[in-house]
Design a protein around this motif. Structure first.
Motif, PDB file in Angstrom:
ATOM      1  N   ASN A 160      -9.504   5.207 -10.401  1.00  0.00           N
ATOM      2  CA  ASN A 160      -9.422   4.169 -11.483  1.00  0.00           C
ATOM      3  C   ASN A 160      -9.438   4.793 -12.763  1.00  0.00           C
ATOM      4  O   ASN A 160     -10.446   5.611 -13.311  1.00  0.00           O
TER       5      ASN A 160
ATOM      6  N   ARG B 264     -10.851  -0.722   5.306  1.00  0.00           N
ATOM      7  CA  ARG B 264     -11.644  -1.538   3.983  1.00  0.00           C
ATOM      8  C   ARG B 264     -10.630  -1.684   2.776  1.00  0.00           C
ATOM      9  O   ARG B 264      -9.644  -0.992   2.722  1.00  0.00           O
TER      10      ARG B 264
ATOM     11  N   SER C 148       0.811  -1.063  -0.148  1.00  0.00           N
ATOM     12  CA  SER C 148       0.077  -0.037   0.179  1.00  0.00           C
ATOM     13  C   SER C 148       0.908   1.168  -0.034  1.00  0.00           C
ATOM     14  O   SER C 148       1.911   1.278   0.917  1.00  0.00           O
ATOM     15  N   THR C 149       0.631   2.133  -0.707  1.00  0.00           N
ATOM     16  CA  THR C 149       1.420   3.525  -1.023  1.00  0.00           C
ATOM     17  C   THR C 149       1.245   4.215   0.245  1.00  0.00           C
ATOM     18  O   THR C 149       2.229   4.860   0.810  1.00  0.00           O
TER      19      THR C 149
ATOM     20  N   GLY D 138     -10.987   7.412  -4.644  1.00  0.00           N
ATOM     21  CA  GLY D 138     -11.123   7.329  -3.231  1.00  0.00           C
ATOM     22  C   GLY D 138      -9.960   8.173  -2.563  1.00  0.00           C
ATOM     23  O   GLY D 138      -8.720   7.979  -3.107  1.00  0.00           O
TER      24      GLY D 138
ATOM     25  N   LYS E 239     -18.262   5.537  -7.974  1.00  0.00           N
ATOM     26  CA  LYS E 239     -17.218   6.144  -7.544  1.00  0.00           C
ATOM     27  C   LYS E 239     -15.877   5.768  -8.485  1.00  0.00           C
ATOM     28  O   LYS E 239     -15.684   4.635  -8.876  1.00  0.00           O
TER      29      LYS E 239
ATOM     30  N   GLN F  28      -1.215  -2.167  -6.053  1.00  0.00           N
ATOM     31  CA  GLN F  28      -1.077  -2.289  -4.711  1.00  0.00           C
ATOM     32  C   GLN F  28      -1.570  -3.734  -4.375  1.00  0.00           C
ATOM     33  O   GLN F  28      -2.665  -4.177  -4.937  1.00  0.00           O
TER      34      GLN F  28
ATOM     35  N   ARG G  98      -5.717  -0.049   0.730  1.00  0.00           N
ATOM     36  CA  ARG G  98      -6.685   0.231   2.053  1.00  0.00           C
ATOM     37  C   ARG G  98      -7.640   1.343   1.648  1.00  0.00           C
ATOM     38  O   ARG G  98      -7.046   2.653   1.114  1.00  0.00           O
ATOM     39  N   GLY G  99      -8.653   1.306   2.025  1.00  0.00           N
ATOM     40  CA  GLY G  99      -9.407   2.580   2.172  1.00  0.00           C
ATOM     41  C   GLY G  99      -9.767   2.942   3.699  1.00  0.00           C
ATOM     42  O   GLY G  99      -8.694   2.635   4.467  1.00  0.00           O
ATOM     43  N   ARG G 100     -10.444   3.774   4.094  1.00  0.00           N
ATOM     44  CA  ARG G 100     -10.803   4.038   5.508  1.00  0.00           C
ATOM     45  C   ARG G 100     -11.359   2.799   6.262  1.00  0.00           C
ATOM     46  O   ARG G 100     -11.993   1.970   5.884  1.00  0.00           O
TER      47      ARG G 100
ATOM     48  N   VAL H  75      -9.480  -1.784  -4.318  1.00  0.00           N
ATOM     49  CA  VAL H  75      -8.898  -2.605  -5.299  1.00  0.00           C
ATOM     50  C   VAL H  75      -8.047  -1.846  -6.256  1.00  0.00           C
ATOM     51  O   VAL H  75      -8.369  -0.535  -6.554  1.00  0.00           O
TER      52      VAL H  75
HETATM   53  C1  BT5 Z   1     -11.505   5.172   0.094  1.00  0.00           C
HETATM   54  O1  BT5 Z   1     -11.826   4.620   1.436  1.00  0.00           O
HETATM   55  O2  BT5 Z   1     -12.178   5.565  -0.657  1.00  0.00           O
HETATM   56  C2  BT5 Z   1      -9.878   5.598   0.211  1.00  0.00           C
HETATM   57  C3  BT5 Z   1      -9.285   4.944  -0.944  1.00  0.00           C
HETATM   58  C4  BT5 Z   1      -7.943   5.104  -0.977  1.00  0.00           C
HETATM   59  C5  BT5 Z   1      -7.205   4.453  -1.943  1.00  0.00           C
HETATM   60  C6  BT5 Z   1      -5.678   5.061  -2.143  1.00  0.00           C
HETATM   61  S1  BT5 Z   1      -4.816   4.331  -3.257  1.00  0.00           S
HETATM   62  C7  BT5 Z   1      -3.240   4.980  -2.800  1.00  0.00           C
HETATM   63  C8  BT5 Z   1      -3.284   4.910  -1.421  1.00  0.00           C
HETATM   64  N1  BT5 Z   1      -2.605   3.655  -0.671  1.00  0.00           N
HETATM   65  C9  BT5 Z   1      -3.802   2.843  -0.170  1.00  0.00           C
HETATM   66  O3  BT5 Z   1      -3.612   1.894   0.311  1.00  0.00           O
HETATM   67  N2  BT5 Z   1      -4.762   3.500  -0.264  1.00  0.00           N
HETATM   68  C10 BT5 Z   1      -4.845   5.082  -0.824  1.00  0.00           C
HETATM   69  P1  BT5 Z   1     -13.456   4.253   1.795  1.00  0.00           P
HETATM   70  O4  BT5 Z   1     -14.264   5.703   1.632  1.00  0.00           O
HETATM   71  O5  BT5 Z   1     -13.304   3.443   2.933  1.00  0.00           O
HETATM   72  O6  BT5 Z   1     -13.877   3.395   0.530  1.00  0.00           O
HETATM   73  C11 BT5 Z   1     -13.616   2.026   0.420  1.00  0.00           C
HETATM   74  C12 BT5 Z   1     -14.508   1.180  -0.459  1.00  0.00           C
HETATM   75  O7  BT5 Z   1     -14.755   1.787  -1.544  1.00  0.00           O
HETATM   76  C13 BT5 Z   1     -14.570  -0.278  -0.275  1.00  0.00           C
HETATM   77  O8  BT5 Z   1     -14.939  -0.658   0.819  1.00  0.00           O
HETATM   78  C14 BT5 Z   1     -15.193  -0.602  -1.642  1.00  0.00           C
HETATM   79  O9  BT5 Z   1     -16.829  -0.616  -1.286  1.00  0.00           O
HETATM   80  C15 BT5 Z   1     -14.764   0.557  -2.687  1.00  0.00           C
HETATM   81  N3  BT5 Z   1     -13.749   0.361  -3.454  1.00  0.00           N
HETATM   82  C16 BT5 Z   1     -12.871  -0.533  -3.201  1.00  0.00           C
HETATM   83  N4  BT5 Z   1     -11.705  -0.356  -4.213  1.00  0.00           N
HETATM   84  C17 BT5 Z   1     -12.544   0.451  -5.150  1.00  0.00           C
HETATM   85  C18 BT5 Z   1     -12.360   1.032  -6.244  1.00  0.00           C
HETATM   86  N5  BT5 Z   1     -10.755   0.676  -6.970  1.00  0.00           N
HETATM   87  N6  BT5 Z   1     -12.935   1.936  -6.959  1.00  0.00           N
HETATM   88  C19 BT5 Z   1     -14.129   2.239  -6.397  1.00  0.00           C
HETATM   89  N7  BT5 Z   1     -14.636   1.791  -5.312  1.00  0.00           N
HETATM   90  C20 BT5 Z   1     -13.786   0.903  -4.427  1.00  0.00           C
END
Ligand code: BT5
Length: 326
Positions: A210, A123, A91-92, A188, A185, A114, A118-120, A126
């Motif tokens: 994406n 989560r 993960s960056t 993120g 979306k 990656q 990770r998301g928040r 992808v």
């Molecule tokens: C986010 O979290 O939207 C923050 C995402 C941040 C990603 C970046 S990539 C570079 C850096 N390194 C990391 O490891 N992370 C950051 P959240 O609001 O919690 O949304 C997560 C949710 O979005 C997941 O539970 C899925 O439902 C959905 N999701 C997962 N991958 C996705 C994708 N590629 N495109 C759209 N939705 C996605």
């Protein structure tokens, strides 16, 4: 670095062959050194024609977003000037947090893939190989932690502008950290902080976009989209990566000098949440209300069915539209 210098010369001379001798003279190095670098560039994915007597010609560049490829588009002073590129990383954001204590302000970490994006709240995010921009920036501003959380929205405004600039498509912000096109979306943002009660040590802003993703896992179908799906085109990730860094630096400077209120109007203009009915989930309790404003601190102002007006800070709530994802 010699390899970069040779690449720059080849890029600037795509219409004619450059001989090994010319390269040696321009760079004041030996034929063997030039030959070694050309071979390295070839193994990096550059297609270089080598013709006896006439020399080298750059035919094709790989679809990678390393510094050599994005720097011709980069206009920043410090954001992304220290730029670390990985073929694959867990993960960056995780890597950024690891190196942040020793890293310079504005360092960018970018990966083609990656494996544990990770998301928040842990989560999963992808992050398919070569199909998106998976980027983290390390910032070291002189800010209090409650100011720092507003940077998510500063980044969101920058991303909306960059998407318009490069993909020529309008996106909007689902408060506080999602960028959405046609109710799905596309990007993120994950802001993480390390600091004391009154002082920030460093902030990591992670942005995942994406770009050329064509297929999503089943659970994201109907919820996620890509710039390619929305525009019907394969997009060049290089100018987009640079544009995000450029626009982020622009808005970050404005934010540092004039505060969040100077970005607020754009947040409101780009918001897809304002003037909509939203479901606010606080500690598993759902309340329905109307999002009426974003205040000078970046909070969402919601008026609930019973007339009560509440200030919702990002972080403690989840906000959902009543119809679909937005
Ligand atoms: C986010 O979290 O939207 C923050 C995402 C941040 C990603 C970046 S990539 C570079 C850096 N390194 C990391 O490891 N992370 C950051 P959240 O609001 O919690 O949304 C997560 C949710 O979005 C997941 O539970 C899925 O439902 C959905 N999701 C997962 N991958 C996705 C994708 N590629 N495109 C759209 N939705 C996605």
């Amino acid at each position: 670095m010699l390899k970069n210098d040779i690449l720059s010369i080849l890029k600037a001379n795509k219409d004619k062959h450059i001989s090994g001798q010319e390269l040696c003279e321009m760079l004041n190095v030996s034929r063997t050194a030039v030959w070694k670098c050309i071979n390295e560039l070839k193994s990096d994915g550059y297609i270089i024609e080598s013709k006896h007597k006439s020399g080298y010609l750059l035919m094709e560049e790989p679809d990678i977003i390393d510094y050599m490829e994005i720097s011709p588009y980069l206009k920043t002073e410090f954001i992304g000037r220290n730029y670390l590129h990985f073929e694959s990383i867990s993960s960056t954001n995780d890597y950024a947090k690891e190196i942040a204590p020793r890293a310079t302000d504005g360092t960018a970490i970018v990966a083609e893939e990656q494996t544990s994006g990770r998301g928040r709240m842990g989560r999963h995010w992808v992050s398919n190989k070569g199909q998106g921009i998976w980027l983290s920036m390390i910032l070291k501003p002189n800010l209090s932690p409650n100011e720092a959380v507003k940077l998510t929205q500063v980044a969101a405004v920058a991303v909306v502008d960059s998407i318009k600039e490069i993909a020529d498509i309008r996106s909007g912000i689902k408060w506080p950290n999602d960028i959405v096109i046609n109710s799905k979306k596309v990007c993120g943002i994950l802001t993480e902080m390390n600091g004391e009660i009154d002082r920030v040590n460093f902030i990591v802003i992670g942005i995942g976009i994406n770009v050329n993703v064509q297929n999503f896992p089943e659970d994201l179908c109907g919820k996620a989209t890509s710039l390619s799906i929305e525009t019907g085109k394969i997009l060049d990730r290089k100018p987009l990566t640079a544009s995000i860094l450029n626009n982020f630096e622009k808005y970050y400077r404005i934010f540092l000098i004039n505060g969040f209120s100077s970005i607020r109007n754009l947040c409101k203009e780009y918001s897809l949440t304002l003037n909509k009915d939203v479901k606010v989930i606080i500690n598993n309790n759902e309340c329905i209300g109307r999002a009426v404003d974003i205040d000078d601190d970046g909070n969402l102002i919601v008026v609930f069915k019973n007339g009560e007006k509440k200030t919702i800070a990002s972080g403690d709530v989840s906000v959902r539209g009543l119809l679909g994802y937005v």
